[in-house]
Scaffold this motif. Structure first.
Motif, PDB file in Angstrom:
ATOM      1  N   SER A  44      15.599 -14.942 -42.328  1.00 56.45           N
ATOM      2  CA  SER A  44      15.891 -13.774 -41.370  1.00 56.45           C
ATOM      3  C   SER A  44      15.176 -12.568 -41.409  1.00 56.45           C
ATOM      4  N   ILE A  45      14.943 -11.853 -42.535  1.00 56.16           N
ATOM      5  CA  ILE A  45      14.272 -10.722 -42.791  1.00 56.16           C
ATOM      6  C   ILE A  45      12.692 -11.074 -42.462  1.00 56.16           C
ATOM      7  N   ALA A  46      12.222 -12.162 -43.106  1.00 60.18           N
ATOM      8  CA  ALA A  46      10.777 -12.546 -43.289  1.00 60.18           C
ATOM      9  C   ALA A  46      10.319 -12.479 -41.430  1.00 60.18           C
ATOM     10  N   ARG A  47      11.304 -13.505 -40.882  1.00 59.64           N
ATOM     11  CA  ARG A  47      11.058 -13.493 -39.384  1.00 59.64           C
ATOM     12  C   ARG A  47      11.221 -12.100 -38.795  1.00 59.64           C
ATOM     13  N   LEU A  48      11.623 -11.454 -39.049  1.00 57.35           N
ATOM     14  CA  LEU A  48      11.764  -9.920 -38.527  1.00 57.35           C
ATOM     15  C   LEU A  48      10.382  -9.380 -38.690  1.00 57.35           C
ATOM     16  N   LYS A  49      10.086  -9.268 -39.969  1.00 61.84           N
ATOM     17  CA  LYS A  49       8.568  -8.715 -40.349  1.00 61.84           C
ATOM     18  C   LYS A  49       7.338  -9.544 -39.550  1.00 61.84           C
ATOM     19  N   GLN A  50       7.552 -10.737 -39.595  1.00 63.49           N
ATOM     20  CA  GLN A  50       6.531 -11.433 -38.451  1.00 63.49           C
ATOM     21  C   GLN A  50       6.701 -11.210 -36.848  1.00 63.49           C
ATOM     22  N   GLU A  51       7.709 -10.202 -36.782  1.00 61.46           N
ATOM     23  CA  GLU A  51       8.000  -9.810 -35.348  1.00 61.46           C
ATOM     24  C   GLU A  51       8.393 -11.200 -34.274  1.00 61.46           C
ATOM     25  N   ARG A  52       8.849 -12.255 -35.076  1.00 60.30           N
ATOM     26  CA  ARG A  52       9.661 -13.143 -34.457  1.00 60.30           C
ATOM     27  C   ARG A  52      10.988 -12.807 -34.456  1.00 60.30           C
ATOM     28  N   VAL A  53      11.453 -12.041 -33.534  1.00 62.21           N
ATOM     29  CA  VAL A  53      12.724 -11.400 -33.636  1.00 62.21           C
ATOM     30  C   VAL A  53      13.800 -12.285 -33.073  1.00 62.21           C
ATOM     31  N   LEU A  54      13.598 -12.944 -32.340  1.00 60.88           N
ATOM     32  CA  LEU A  54      14.789 -13.905 -31.619  1.00 60.88           C
ATOM     33  C   LEU A  54      15.280 -15.031 -32.816  1.00 60.88           C
ATOM     34  N   GLU A  55      14.099 -15.476 -33.538  1.00 57.40           N
ATOM     35  CA  GLU A  55      14.015 -16.491 -34.578  1.00 57.40           C
ATOM     36  C   GLU A  55      14.826 -15.955 -35.797  1.00 57.40           C
ATOM     37  N   GLY A  56      14.488 -14.561 -36.137  1.00 56.68           N
ATOM     38  CA  GLY A  56      15.316 -13.851 -37.162  1.00 56.68           C
ATOM     39  C   GLY A  56      16.862 -13.437 -36.645  1.00 56.68           C
ATOM     40  N   ALA A  63      25.741  -6.648 -41.071  1.00 61.66           N
ATOM     41  CA  ALA A  63      25.389  -6.758 -39.842  1.00 61.66           C
ATOM     42  C   ALA A  63      25.163  -5.478 -39.107  1.00 61.66           C
ATOM     43  N   PRO A  64      25.672  -4.305 -39.417  1.00 61.34           N
ATOM     44  CA  PRO A  64      25.387  -3.161 -38.662  1.00 61.34           C
ATOM     45  C   PRO A  64      23.850  -2.894 -38.687  1.00 61.34           C
ATOM     46  N   ALA A  65      23.019  -2.930 -39.803  1.00 59.67           N
ATOM     47  CA  ALA A  65      21.736  -2.790 -40.048  1.00 59.67           C
ATOM     48  C   ALA A  65      20.986  -3.833 -38.887  1.00 59.67           C
ATOM     49  N   TYR A  66      21.226  -4.895 -38.955  1.00 59.86           N
ATOM     50  CA  TYR A  66      20.715  -5.766 -37.952  1.00 59.86           C
ATOM     51  C   TYR A  66      20.936  -5.467 -36.496  1.00 59.86           C
ATOM     52  N   ILE A  67      22.445  -5.185 -36.170  1.00 59.14           N
ATOM     53  CA  ILE A  67      22.540  -4.761 -34.830  1.00 59.14           C
ATOM     54  C   ILE A  67      21.913  -3.602 -34.268  1.00 59.14           C
ATOM     55  N   LEU A  68      21.684  -2.455 -35.106  1.00 61.88           N
ATOM     56  CA  LEU A  68      20.895  -1.326 -34.705  1.00 61.88           C
ATOM     57  C   LEU A  68      19.574  -1.686 -34.636  1.00 61.88           C
ATOM     58  N   TYR A  69      18.877  -2.268 -35.395  1.00 60.58           N
ATOM     59  CA  TYR A  69      17.482  -2.633 -35.372  1.00 60.58           C
ATOM     60  C   TYR A  69      17.032  -3.534 -34.155  1.00 60.58           C
ATOM     61  N   LEU A  70      17.845  -4.363 -34.024  1.00 59.66           N
ATOM     62  CA  LEU A  70      17.511  -5.581 -32.938  1.00 59.66           C
ATOM     63  C   LEU A  70      17.638  -4.623 -31.583  1.00 59.66           C
ATOM     64  N   PHE A  71      18.894  -3.906 -31.449  1.00 56.35           N
ATOM     65  CA  PHE A  71      18.955  -3.342 -30.053  1.00 56.35           C
ATOM     66  C   PHE A  71      17.836  -2.298 -29.845  1.00 56.35           C
ATOM     67  N   ARG A  72      17.622  -1.265 -30.910  1.00 54.76           N
ATOM     68  CA  ARG A  72      16.644  -0.277 -30.780  1.00 54.76           C
ATOM     69  C   ARG A  72      15.182  -0.724 -30.688  1.00 54.76           C
TER      70      ARG A  72
END
Length: 481
Positions: free
Chosen positions: A162-174, A192-201
């Protein structure tokens, strides 16, 4: 196409894990055997009600389905292991099957690590190789998964993917893989709080790189992206919990997943704030000779206990302290959206804050800090500060893992475990000497010749650890149970 160095690393890691098949195993081995039996022998509406064994099913539904898939293969290996009433069953076939299932599941971790390393670029291939060795040959994972017996490699593999997909900017897959992970093991709610804030912001607002500060410009808010994220997460949870909601069993499932009556601390204390609190209560009660008929926090049992002298800690107090402890990392990530490094630091901060102040924390939860911390990119200016943090976390990590085996020091298995930990501690900060070079001279020379952020420092310090580990394993007599 997978290159030869990666195949070599995976082959060495798998071969090393095979050596642990006859090693000591904890009660978690019986836990997972019982879950195999429950998911194979009983209908789905009985999974979260079955209580023949004290080790009842208390993981989310996706992990139960994972056990069901394993049970299909297990039925061809040894059908007796799938009988619910066969408590503490451990034939040779059962042992080999369950051990090998963990090794095979670790290929998810290998794939996730390679996926992340592919984002580092050709110029960082040496660092990628080092990172792969440090994660796939992680001493803590070897001890917890392949001696103690669990599937943390599989679960951490999903997290790292999941972290790797976010780094690749494949947000939905992450987001999808993290939602799957939460339905495999709910301990990952820590991050989960780190994910929620990062994805939302970072995903739900446009031009986030220019919008630093406390409040984003709501004119750049994209509701369609929020709907996409919500649809993916909702779909995953619907597939996971939908059948149990339809059967009216959601309260029963939740009571298994969040048993607050298990007490503030686990049977083997995680070295966190509450361990110090328990120690202070125990010491004060001994000094004041306060007698109590209530269960002791040092009794080594899982259960809801009360302190003798100090005030007992309710779950809400642990939740509030955990929330306060993770706020700095979350605030930094919120104020600088789109910054992947700050997201990673916020994730580690959430995991560590939850470890220090969480309710009923297992000692193995420190792996949620150690493994993602390997992904943190280190610069020259930050090297000294991060090294100090890593050393501090490492000693907590060592004590957390060794506490599980403190009552087994007289056994050959316990000797092996403590030997591995001691070797890791002894060599983790020393460079590996070249031919004809003493260790003291190697340390002095390379301190001046090699940059502080050179990743080969860590790789070379790992080599004597595993040479010593093989030596310990070859001389330890580990009988098959």
């Amino acid at each position: 196409m997978i290159d030869k160095p990666w195949l070599t690393i995976v082959a060495i890691a798998s071969a090393l894990k095979l050596l642990f098949i006859p090693a000591y195993r904890s009660t978690d081995f019986e836990v997972h055997r019982n879950w195999l039996a429950i998911t194979h022998s009983l209908p789905i509406d009985r999974w979260y009600y079955e209580s023949t064994s004290e080790w009842t099913l208390d993981y989310p539904p996706f992990f139960a389905w994972f056990e069901w898939l394993l049970s299909i293969v297990a039925s061809r290996v040894d059908p007796a292991m799938l009988v619910v009433s066969n408590l503490n069953y451990a034939s040779n076939a059962c042992i080999v099957f369950q051990r090998v299932s963990v090794i095979v599941a670790d290929f998810v971790l290998a794939f996730a690590t390679r996926t992340y390393c592919s984002t580092l670029g050709v110029a960082s291939s040496r660092r990628a190789f080092t990172l792969a060795v440090l994660i796939l040959l992680n001493a803590g994972l070897l001890i917890v998964d392949h001696i103690h017996f669990q599937y943390n490699g599989l679960l951490l593999g999903l997290l790292l993917l999941s972290i790797a997909r976010l780094k690749q900017e494949r947000v939905l897959e992450g987001a999808f893989w993290f939602a799957v992970l939460l339905n495999m093991k709910h301990i990952f709610l820590y991050v989960a709080p780190a994910y929620i804030l990062y994805l939302f912001r970072s995903y739900c607002f446009q031009d986030t790189q220019r919008q630093t500060g406390w409040l984003p410009r709501f004119s750049t808010f994209l509701p369609s992206r929020l709907l996409r994220l919500g649809a993916i997460v909702t779909a995953v949870f619907a597939v996971s919990f939908g059948p149990f909601i339809a059967m009216g069993q959601l309260p029963q499932v939740m009571s298994r997943l969040f048993p607050l009556k298990r007490g503030l601390t686990h049977a083997y204390w995680a070295p966190n704030v509450w361990a110090l609190y328990n120690f202070a209560d125990k010491t004060t009660s001994m000094l004041t000779r306060s007698a109590s008929s209530r269960p002791s926090t040092t009794g080594g049992l899982v259960g809801d206990v009360e302190h003798v002298v100090l005030p007992s800690v309710p779950p809400i107090a642990a939740l509030l302290l955990t929330t306060v402890s993770i706020l700095p990392g979350l605030v930094a990530s919120w104020r600088r959206p789109g910054n992947f490094r700050l997201f990673l630091r916020g994730l580690v901060a959430c995991a560590y804050g939850s470890f220090l102040f969480g309710w009923h924390v297992h000692e193995k939860a420190i792996l949620l800090v150690i493994v993602p911390l390997r992904y943190e990119p280190l610069g020259r200016r930050e090297r000294r500060r991060c090294a100090q943090l890593s050393r501090f976390v490492y000693y907590r990590y060592r004590f957390a893992l060794s506490s599980s085996y403190s009552c087994r020091r007289d056994s050959h298995q316990g000797g092996t475990v403590f030997g591995l930990l001691s070797l890791f501690e002894r060599h983790s900060s020393l460079p590996f000497p070249r031919r004809g070079e003493s260790r003291r001279r190697a340390r002095k020379i390379r301190r001046h010749q090699r940059p502080l952020d050179d990743p080969t420092h860590h790789l070379e310090s790992t080599v004597p650890v595993w040479l010593g580990a093989f030596r310990v394993l070859l001389h330890a007599r580990l009988p098959v149970h």
